[in-house]
Design a protein around this motif. Structure first.
Motif, mmCIF file in Angstrom:
data_model
loop_
_atom_site.group_PDB
_atom_site.id
_atom_site.type_symbol
_atom_site.label_atom_id
_atom_site.label_comp_id
_atom_site.label_asym_id
_atom_site.label_seq_id
_atom_site.Cartn_x
_atom_site.Cartn_y
_atom_site.Cartn_z
ATOM 1 N N LEU A 138 0.799 -1.214 0.051
ATOM 2 C CA LEU A 138 -0.108 -0.042 0.041
ATOM 3 C C LEU A 138 0.985 1.289 -0.109
ATOM 4 C CD1 LEU A 138 -2.557 -1.003 2.717
ATOM 5 C CD2 LEU A 138 -3.025 -1.087 0.344
ATOM 6 N N TYR A 139 1.840 1.146 0.430
ATOM 7 C CA TYR A 139 2.865 2.475 0.583
ATOM 8 C C TYR A 139 4.453 1.908 0.801
ATOM 9 C CZ TYR A 139 5.330 6.507 2.258
ATOM 10 O OH TYR A 139 6.170 7.696 2.413
ATOM 11 N N SER A 140 5.074 2.741 0.381
ATOM 12 C CA SER A 140 6.529 2.537 0.081
ATOM 13 C C SER A 140 7.452 3.830 0.169
ATOM 14 C CB SER A 140 7.247 1.378 -0.651
ATOM 15 O OG SER A 140 7.326 1.912 -1.749
ATOM 16 N N GLY A 141 8.301 4.081 1.080
ATOM 17 C CA GLY A 141 8.806 5.517 0.905
ATOM 18 C C GLY A 141 10.201 5.606 1.753
ATOM 19 N N VAL A 142 10.934 6.728 1.487
ATOM 20 C CA VAL A 142 12.260 7.109 2.073
ATOM 21 C C VAL A 142 11.980 8.477 2.862
ATOM 22 C CG1 VAL A 142 14.531 7.446 1.771
ATOM 23 C CG2 VAL A 142 13.318 5.792 0.306
ATOM 24 N N LYS A 143 12.565 8.614 4.061
ATOM 25 C CA LYS A 143 12.550 9.961 4.710
ATOM 26 C C LYS A 143 13.887 10.041 5.169
ATOM 27 C CE LYS A 143 9.452 11.722 6.250
ATOM 28 N NZ LYS A 143 8.526 12.926 5.695
ATOM 29 N N ASN A 144 14.312 11.243 4.335
ATOM 30 C CA ASN A 144 15.659 11.588 4.929
ATOM 31 C C ASN A 144 15.803 12.292 6.182
ATOM 32 O OD1 ASN A 144 17.147 10.685 2.247
ATOM 33 N ND2 ASN A 144 16.242 12.478 1.245
ATOM 34 N N ILE A 145 16.825 11.839 7.106
ATOM 35 C CA ILE A 145 16.983 12.686 8.153
ATOM 36 C C ILE A 145 18.417 13.155 8.113
ATOM 37 C CG2 ILE A 145 17.072 12.161 10.827
ATOM 38 C CD1 ILE A 145 14.494 11.403 9.529
ATOM 39 N N PRO A 146 18.627 14.467 7.887
ATOM 40 C CA PRO A 146 19.673 15.047 7.566
ATOM 41 C C PRO A 146 20.418 15.654 8.394
ATOM 42 C CG PRO A 146 17.879 16.609 6.765
ATOM 43 C CD PRO A 146 17.228 15.250 7.270
ATOM 44 N N TYR A 147 21.576 15.470 8.797
ATOM 45 C CA TYR A 147 22.292 16.107 9.954
ATOM 46 C C TYR A 147 23.432 16.406 9.169
ATOM 47 C CZ TYR A 147 18.930 14.319 13.189
ATOM 48 O OH TYR A 147 17.706 13.730 13.808
ATOM 49 N N ALA A 148 24.497 17.265 9.959
ATOM 50 C CA ALA A 148 25.715 17.747 9.198
ATOM 51 C C ALA A 148 26.658 16.474 9.366
ATOM 52 C CB ALA A 148 26.250 18.856 10.182
ATOM 53 N N THR A 149 26.610 15.704 10.315
ATOM 54 C CA THR A 149 27.313 14.395 10.432
ATOM 55 C C THR A 149 26.190 13.257 10.830
ATOM 56 O OG1 THR A 149 27.719 14.731 12.809
ATOM 57 C CG2 THR A 149 29.536 15.643 11.050
ATOM 58 N N ASN A 150 26.312 12.220 10.343
ATOM 59 C CA ASN A 150 25.497 11.025 10.774
ATOM 60 C C ASN A 150 24.306 11.074 10.417
ATOM 61 O OD1 ASN A 150 27.720 9.616 12.040
ATOM 62 N ND2 ASN A 150 27.506 10.752 14.027
ATOM 63 N N GLY A 151 23.894 11.888 9.462
ATOM 64 C CA GLY A 151 22.433 11.841 8.693
ATOM 65 C C GLY A 151 22.392 10.310 8.112
ATOM 66 N N TYR A 152 21.123 10.001 7.943
ATOM 67 C CA TYR A 152 20.832 8.595 7.674
ATOM 68 C C TYR A 152 19.270 8.781 6.838
ATOM 69 C CZ TYR A 152 17.826 8.609 11.835
ATOM 70 O OH TYR A 152 16.858 9.010 12.898
ATOM 71 N N LYS A 153 18.864 7.644 6.209
ATOM 72 C CA LYS A 153 17.489 7.396 5.645
ATOM 73 C C LYS A 153 16.781 6.561 6.217
ATOM 74 C CE LYS A 153 19.440 8.613 0.931
ATOM 75 N NZ LYS A 153 19.449 8.246 -0.463
ATOM 76 N N ARG A 154 15.577 6.718 6.294
ATOM 77 C CA ARG A 154 14.764 5.691 6.897
ATOM 78 C C ARG A 154 13.764 5.343 5.960
ATOM 79 N NH1 ARG A 154 13.433 3.799 11.946
ATOM 80 N NH2 ARG A 154 14.836 5.222 12.745
ATOM 81 N N TYR A 155 13.500 3.968 5.924
ATOM 82 C CA TYR A 155 12.620 3.229 4.855
ATOM 83 C C TYR A 155 11.347 2.929 5.513
ATOM 84 C CZ TYR A 155 17.246 3.149 2.680
ATOM 85 O OH TYR A 155 18.412 3.451 2.176
ATOM 86 N N MET A 156 10.169 2.921 5.016
ATOM 87 C CA MET A 156 9.010 2.437 5.485
ATOM 88 C C MET A 156 8.020 1.673 4.115
ATOM 89 S SD MET A 156 6.294 4.149 7.761
ATOM 90 C CE MET A 156 5.602 5.300 6.676
ATOM 91 N N ILE A 157 7.547 0.533 4.687
ATOM 92 C CA ILE A 157 6.728 -0.304 3.812
ATOM 93 C C ILE A 157 5.280 -0.339 4.733
ATOM 94 C CG2 ILE A 157 8.031 -1.049 2.294
ATOM 95 C CD1 ILE A 157 7.905 -3.799 3.568
ATOM 96 N N ILE A 158 4.342 -0.283 4.215
ATOM 97 C CA ILE A 158 3.081 -0.534 4.608
ATOM 98 C C ILE A 158 2.200 -1.496 3.578
ATOM 99 C CG2 ILE A 158 0.748 0.225 5.592
ATOM 100 C CD1 ILE A 158 2.428 2.778 6.541
ATOM 101 N N GLY A 159 1.680 -2.676 4.269
ATOM 102 C CA GLY A 159 0.727 -3.414 3.052
ATOM 103 C C GLY A 159 0.200 -4.553 3.913
ATOM 104 N N THR A 160 -0.233 -5.735 2.894
ATOM 105 C CA THR A 160 -0.916 -6.771 3.526
ATOM 106 C C THR A 160 0.135 -7.904 3.521
ATOM 107 O OG1 THR A 160 -3.067 -6.030 2.802
ATOM 108 C CG2 THR A 160 -2.836 -8.098 3.361
ATOM 109 N N LYS A 161 0.413 -8.708 4.408
ATOM 110 C CA LYS A 161 1.245 -9.774 4.342
ATOM 111 C C LYS A 161 0.534 -10.809 3.571
ATOM 112 C CE LYS A 161 3.481 -13.469 6.649
ATOM 113 N NZ LYS A 161 3.563 -14.412 7.923
#
Length: 198
Positions: free
Chosen positions: A175-198
Protein backbone atom coordinates in the motif's frame (compact mmCIF):
# COMPACT_ATOMS: atom_id res chain seq x y z
CA UNK A 1 16.26 0.97 24.71
CA UNK A 2 19.78 2.11 23.93
CA UNK A 3 22.64 2.52 26.36
CA UNK A 4 24.61 5.72 26.82
CA UNK A 5 28.38 5.81 27.16
CA UNK A 6 28.00 5.81 30.93
CA UNK A 7 26.07 2.49 30.69
CA UNK A 8 22.86 4.19 31.79
CA UNK A 9 19.71 3.93 29.73
CA UNK A 10 18.91 7.13 27.85
CA UNK A 11 15.27 7.55 28.80
CA UNK A 12 14.82 10.56 26.50
CA UNK A 13 16.37 9.29 23.27
CA UNK A 14 13.02 8.33 21.74
CA UNK A 15 12.09 12.04 21.81
CA UNK A 16 15.05 13.00 19.59
CA UNK A 17 14.39 14.75 16.29
CA UNK A 18 14.96 11.86 13.87
CA UNK A 19 12.87 9.38 15.83
CA UNK A 20 9.95 11.79 16.26
CA UNK A 21 10.08 12.72 12.57
CA UNK A 22 10.02 9.03 11.64
CA UNK A 23 7.10 8.29 13.95
CA UNK A 24 5.04 11.23 12.67
CA UNK A 25 5.59 9.96 9.14
CA UNK A 26 4.44 6.50 10.23
CA UNK A 27 1.31 7.90 11.91
CA UNK A 28 0.30 9.84 8.80
CA UNK A 29 0.81 6.99 6.36
CA UNK A 30 -0.69 4.30 8.61
CA UNK A 31 -3.84 6.39 9.14
CA UNK A 32 -4.13 6.78 5.36
CA UNK A 33 -3.80 3.01 4.89
CA UNK A 34 -6.47 2.33 7.52
CA UNK A 35 -8.85 4.72 5.73
CA UNK A 36 -8.07 3.16 2.35
CA UNK A 37 -8.54 -0.41 3.56
CA UNK A 38 -11.72 0.48 5.53
CA UNK A 39 -10.37 -1.19 8.67
CA UNK A 40 -12.60 -0.88 11.71
CA UNK A 41 -11.08 -0.70 15.20
CA UNK A 42 -8.05 -2.95 14.62
CA UNK A 43 -5.80 -3.86 17.52
CA UNK A 44 -2.22 -2.65 17.24
CA UNK A 45 0.86 -4.71 18.04
CA UNK A 46 4.02 -2.60 18.25
CA UNK A 47 7.07 -4.86 18.20
CA UNK A 48 10.31 -3.60 19.70
CA UNK A 49 8.24 -0.76 21.15
CA UNK A 50 11.00 0.68 23.37
CA UNK A 51 9.10 3.15 25.62
CA UNK A 52 6.04 2.96 23.33
CA UNK A 53 6.01 6.62 22.45
CA UNK A 54 4.49 5.48 19.14
CA UNK A 55 1.37 4.25 20.94
CA UNK A 56 1.14 7.60 22.69
CA UNK A 57 1.34 9.44 19.37
CA UNK A 58 -1.11 7.22 17.50
CA UNK A 59 -3.71 7.37 20.27
CA UNK A 60 -3.33 11.11 20.75
CA UNK A 61 -3.93 11.65 17.04
CA UNK A 62 -6.75 9.14 16.39
CA UNK A 63 -7.98 7.44 19.58
CA UNK A 64 -11.20 6.21 17.97
CA UNK A 65 -9.30 4.33 15.25
CA UNK A 66 -8.10 1.49 17.44
CA UNK A 67 -9.25 -1.29 19.76
CA UNK A 68 -6.42 -2.32 22.09
CA UNK A 69 -2.72 -1.58 21.70
CA UNK A 70 0.00 -4.05 22.69
CA UNK A 71 3.65 -3.05 22.96
CA UNK A 72 6.45 -5.64 23.16
CA UNK A 73 10.07 -5.11 24.11
CA UNK A 74 12.73 -7.47 25.42
CA UNK A 75 14.00 -4.84 27.87
CA UNK A 76 12.14 -4.65 31.25
CA UNK A 77 13.34 -1.09 31.85
CA UNK A 78 11.95 0.00 28.48
CA UNK A 79 8.59 -1.53 29.38
CA UNK A 80 8.61 0.18 32.78
CA UNK A 81 9.04 3.49 30.94
CA UNK A 82 6.38 2.50 28.39
CA UNK A 83 3.90 2.00 31.22
CA UNK A 84 4.61 5.56 32.40
CA UNK A 85 4.38 7.07 28.91
CA UNK A 86 1.08 5.26 28.26
CA UNK A 87 -0.38 5.77 31.74
CA UNK A 88 -3.34 7.69 30.26
CA UNK A 89 -4.61 4.52 28.59
CA UNK A 90 -4.68 2.49 31.78
CA UNK A 91 -7.80 4.49 32.58
CA UNK A 92 -9.12 5.50 29.15
CA UNK A 93 -9.89 3.54 26.01
CA UNK A 94 -8.36 2.15 23.96
CA UNK A 95 -6.31 0.28 26.54
CA UNK A 96 -2.54 -0.08 26.13
CA UNK A 97 -0.80 -3.22 27.39
CA UNK A 98 3.00 -3.33 27.41
CA UNK A 99 4.78 -6.68 27.62
CA UNK A 100 8.34 -7.76 28.35
CA UNK A 101 8.75 -10.12 25.41
CA UNK A 102 11.29 -11.24 22.84
CA UNK A 103 9.26 -10.51 19.71
CA UNK A 104 10.93 -13.37 17.83
CA UNK A 105 9.62 -15.85 20.42
CA UNK A 106 5.91 -15.00 20.30
CA UNK A 107 3.07 -16.37 18.15
CA UNK A 108 1.21 -13.45 16.57
CA UNK A 109 -1.13 -15.76 14.64
CA UNK A 110 -3.36 -15.71 17.75
CA UNK A 111 -4.37 -12.10 17.01
CA UNK A 112 -7.04 -11.50 14.38
CA UNK A 113 -8.08 -8.04 13.09
CA UNK A 114 -4.69 -6.62 14.03
CA UNK A 115 -2.01 -4.36 12.60
CA UNK A 116 1.63 -5.23 13.28
CA UNK A 117 4.24 -2.47 13.46
CA UNK A 118 7.98 -2.98 13.71
CA UNK A 119 10.37 -0.01 13.53
CA UNK A 120 13.31 -1.93 15.01
CA UNK A 121 14.05 -4.71 12.52
CA UNK A 122 17.62 -3.48 12.05
CA UNK A 123 18.33 -4.22 15.73
CA UNK A 124 16.83 -7.74 15.69
CA UNK A 125 18.61 -11.05 15.12
CA UNK A 126 15.95 -12.54 12.85
CA UNK A 127 12.56 -12.02 11.20
CA UNK A 128 10.81 -14.88 13.04
CA UNK A 129 8.30 -12.32 14.31
CA UNK A 130 7.16 -11.71 10.72
CA UNK A 131 6.87 -15.41 9.91
CA UNK A 132 4.34 -15.94 12.71
CA UNK A 133 1.98 -13.17 11.56
CA UNK A 134 -1.10 -14.50 9.78
CA UNK A 135 -1.32 -13.89 6.03
CA UNK A 136 -3.79 -11.12 5.30
CA UNK A 137 -2.69 -9.00 8.27
CA UNK A 138 -1.67 -5.38 7.75
CA UNK A 139 1.96 -4.68 8.62
CA UNK A 140 4.04 -1.52 8.87
CA UNK A 141 7.82 -1.85 8.87
CA UNK A 142 10.52 0.81 9.25
CA UNK A 143 14.29 0.50 9.15
CA UNK A 144 17.34 2.63 8.34
CA UNK A 145 20.41 2.50 6.13
CA UNK A 146 22.69 2.65 9.19
CA UNK A 147 25.29 -0.11 9.46
CA UNK A 148 27.08 0.46 12.77
CA UNK A 149 26.91 -2.66 15.00
CA UNK A 150 28.29 -0.68 17.97
CA UNK A 151 26.85 1.98 20.24
CA UNK A 152 24.54 3.80 19.70
CA UNK A 153 23.00 1.93 16.73
CA UNK A 154 23.61 -1.77 17.48
CA UNK A 155 22.69 -2.72 13.90
CA UNK A 156 22.24 -6.46 13.28
CA UNK A 157 20.41 -6.42 9.92
CA UNK A 158 21.45 -3.83 7.35
CA UNK A 159 19.26 -2.38 4.58
CA UNK A 160 20.91 -0.49 1.74
CA UNK A 161 17.82 0.86 -0.01
CA UNK A 162 14.03 0.78 -0.16
CA UNK A 163 13.89 -1.94 -2.84
CA UNK A 164 15.84 -4.26 -0.56
CA UNK A 165 13.25 -3.77 2.20
CA UNK A 166 10.35 -4.31 -0.22
CA UNK A 167 11.90 -7.52 -1.55
CA UNK A 168 12.81 -8.87 1.88
CA UNK A 169 9.22 -8.89 3.11
CA UNK A 170 7.43 -9.32 -0.26
CA UNK A 171 4.00 -8.11 0.88
CA UNK A 172 1.05 -9.48 -1.07
CA UNK A 173 -0.43 -5.96 -1.36
CA UNK A 174 2.00 -3.07 -0.97
CA UNK A 175 0.00 0.00 0.00
CA UNK A 176 2.89 2.36 0.69
CA UNK A 177 6.66 2.49 0.36
CA UNK A 178 8.84 5.50 0.93
CA UNK A 179 12.07 7.05 2.13
CA UNK A 180 12.48 9.77 4.75
CA UNK A 181 15.79 11.63 4.83
CA UNK A 182 17.03 12.54 8.30
CA UNK A 183 19.71 15.13 7.41
CA UNK A 184 22.40 16.17 9.86
CA UNK A 185 25.83 17.72 9.28
CA UNK A 186 27.30 14.40 10.42
CA UNK A 187 25.65 10.99 10.84
CA UNK A 188 22.57 11.79 8.76
CA UNK A 189 20.66 8.74 7.57
CA UNK A 190 17.68 7.48 5.61
CA UNK A 191 14.66 5.73 7.04
CA UNK A 192 12.66 3.34 4.87
CA UNK A 193 9.03 2.33 5.42
CA UNK A 194 6.60 -0.12 3.87
CA UNK A 195 2.94 -0.64 4.72
CA UNK A 196 0.81 -3.38 3.25
CA UNK A 197 -0.86 -6.75 3.57
CA UNK A 198 1.26 -9.79 4.34
Amino acid sequence: MKMTNSNKFDTHESFYHGLIKSKLWLCEELETAIYRECLTKPSLHILGCWDNLLAFMLLTRKPTFYNTVHGYDINPEAIANANKVCDMWKYESPKVYNHVQDVNEYDYSLHANSIFINCSIDQMDSNNWYNSITNGSLVCIQTTNMKDPEFPWFIKQTTDNLDELVNRFNLSNLLYSGVKNIPYATNGYKRYMIIGTK
